[in-house]
Design a protein around this motif. Structure first.
Motif, short mmCIF file in Angstrom:
data_model
loop_
_atom_site.label_atom_id
_atom_site.label_comp_id
_atom_site.label_asym_id
_atom_site.label_seq_id
_atom_site.Cartn_x
_atom_site.Cartn_y
_atom_site.Cartn_z
N ARG A 173 6.09 -16.26 4.04
CA ARG A 173 7.52 -16.15 4.24
C ARG A 173 8.11 -17.54 4.51
NH1 ARG A 173 8.61 -10.72 7.26
NH2 ARG A 173 7.01 -11.66 8.56
N GLY B 99 -2.44 -3.90 4.77
CA GLY B 99 -1.89 -4.61 3.62
C GLY B 99 -2.92 -5.32 2.76
N ASN C 277 3.27 -5.38 3.11
CA ASN C 277 3.17 -6.20 1.90
C ASN C 277 1.70 -6.36 1.53
OD1 ASN C 277 5.67 -6.71 3.32
ND2 ASN C 277 6.06 -8.26 1.78
N GLU D 256 1.27 -13.37 6.22
CA GLU D 256 2.62 -12.94 5.88
C GLU D 256 3.66 -13.94 6.37
OE1 GLU D 256 3.34 -10.52 4.05
OE2 GLU D 256 5.52 -10.40 4.37
N ARG E 83 6.09 -3.20 9.65
CA ARG E 83 6.91 -4.11 8.85
C ARG E 83 6.82 -5.52 9.42
NH1 ARG E 83 10.69 -1.94 5.77
NH2 ARG E 83 10.73 -0.16 7.18
#
Lengths: 219, 219
Positions: B214, A112, A86, B210, A80
């Motif tokens: 974010r 991912g 994702n 990621e 995660r």
DNA sequence: TAGATTGTTAATCGATTAACAATC
DNA sequence: TAGATTGTTAATCGATTAACAATC
């Protein structure tokens, strides 16, 4: 706990090790391990327990004193934290032996990555299937990237072609490039590039062996 | 200058960068470059000129103020320093897609490695040729290693087989292992191991992308 | 000569390791 | 409870960067 406005940069060595822990822990899980301590992780990977503990703290997971960490939860926390849960769409350019090998490993989804199209400029290859993917001509990359909102590009071309491919990728909106061609790419600020020169670790091994042998002779 | 009894350990980041400089400089050489400065090297690879200068100093080469370094001499100095000019015999175990791809690149000799035998336990492969090498059964490894004084082993097997292969290698006198199987090997003190998990740099790329995405959302 | 670049020492920065209190 | 392991702060270590003299 973690303020969204705070730019807390995770050290690169930590990211590298977290990836190692993940591989290691998945192995432990397969062998039926349920809980594990930092020293157990560390002794398998030759890393100090304190370093392991500090790395794991980044993921936000908390362990139990005297017990350790639940392996399943730990694997989950790492994946995660690393953002592997994702999914991002990805292109692969260059279906030579290395590109084909990578596609065959089916490991992209673990990190991912969802390979949505593969490209090669060899007319012999265009139109043929490689591991369930039809090989497309590179001219189609910009249009497809735009329509599929592709964010990741993987370059497995010969070094001479790599920079040109990267340029097209960047111009097409791709934001991160995994480069396996043995050349350092130049890209605009803000684009993430990970150059992976496979032979470089052999190069280092070679130099270490040489140093060792030399040391022995002079001893 | 350098005392043979002095154990001057070269930092690993320096070794890694020296390898990068070499690739970069060979490119410069091909394009006809004759002399180069540290800032020119640094700007191509996004490395501080001072760092470059310090790294190059390890090789013992001296440059000329206001001029820089002669590219040819620099390439030579790096290759000599890294020990790539001294040839070591090497075995490769696991002639799957990755092993085959690596053999096909013909890059081993650049790093002083001479592949003298390749092995695989698949009966379908044994006896067949892969890039000029006859595939041998793994049982023959110990005897051959002994007779050929092989010092380097390359592991491109599936992860489940890697540790067992490494054990046989070590027992057969092999001193350095380049491991491309996604598992961390455990070997005795004194044996050099370079674990190269190819997907780990994709794993890091994934986490960086990621983090970037974010950050954008929260901005 | 003037100025650019090397070579090297000193200062800074960041990552690793050590120490130790908290706790199950 | 006693002891092992976590979580965290402080100390150490090493690598990177800055500063500057030497020099072609």
């Amino acid at each position: 706990m973690s303020n969204v406005n705070t730019v807390k940069v995770v050290p690169e060595p930590t990211l590298r090790r977290l990836s190692m822990y993940n591989t290691f822990l998945r192995n432990v899980l397969e062998k039926g391990g349920l809980v594990i301590s930092c020293s157990q992780i560390g002794s398998g990977l030759r890393i100090e327990p304190t370093t392991v503990r500090k790395d794991l703290a980044y993921t936000g997971i908390v362990g139990k004193p005297k017990v350790g960490y639940e392996v399943k939860a730990l694997v989950d926390a790492i994946e995660r934290f690393m953002g592997w849960k994702n999914v991002s769409e990805a292109f692969l350019v260059g279906v030579g032996s290395l590109g084909t090998a990578l596609l065959g490993y089916q490991k992209f989804d673990r990190y991912g990555m969802n390979i949505v199209a593969v490209f090669d400029n060899d007319p012999e290859k265009i139109g043929h299937m490689v591991h369930e993917h039809e090989v497309l001509p590179p001219e189609r990359l910009p249009d497809l990237a735009d329509r599929l909102h592709t964010l990741v590009g993987i370059i497995t071309t010969p070094p001479e072609a790599a920079q040109a491919v990267a340029n097209v990728m960047v111009a097409s909106g791709i934001r991160a490039i995994w480069n396996l061609a043995p050349i350092s790419l130049v890209v605009p600020e803000g684009i993430i590039v990970q150059n992976e020169e496979i032979f470089s670790s052999l190069a280092i091994l070679s130099s270490k062996l040489e140093a060792n042998l030399r040391a022995e002779i002079t001893q």
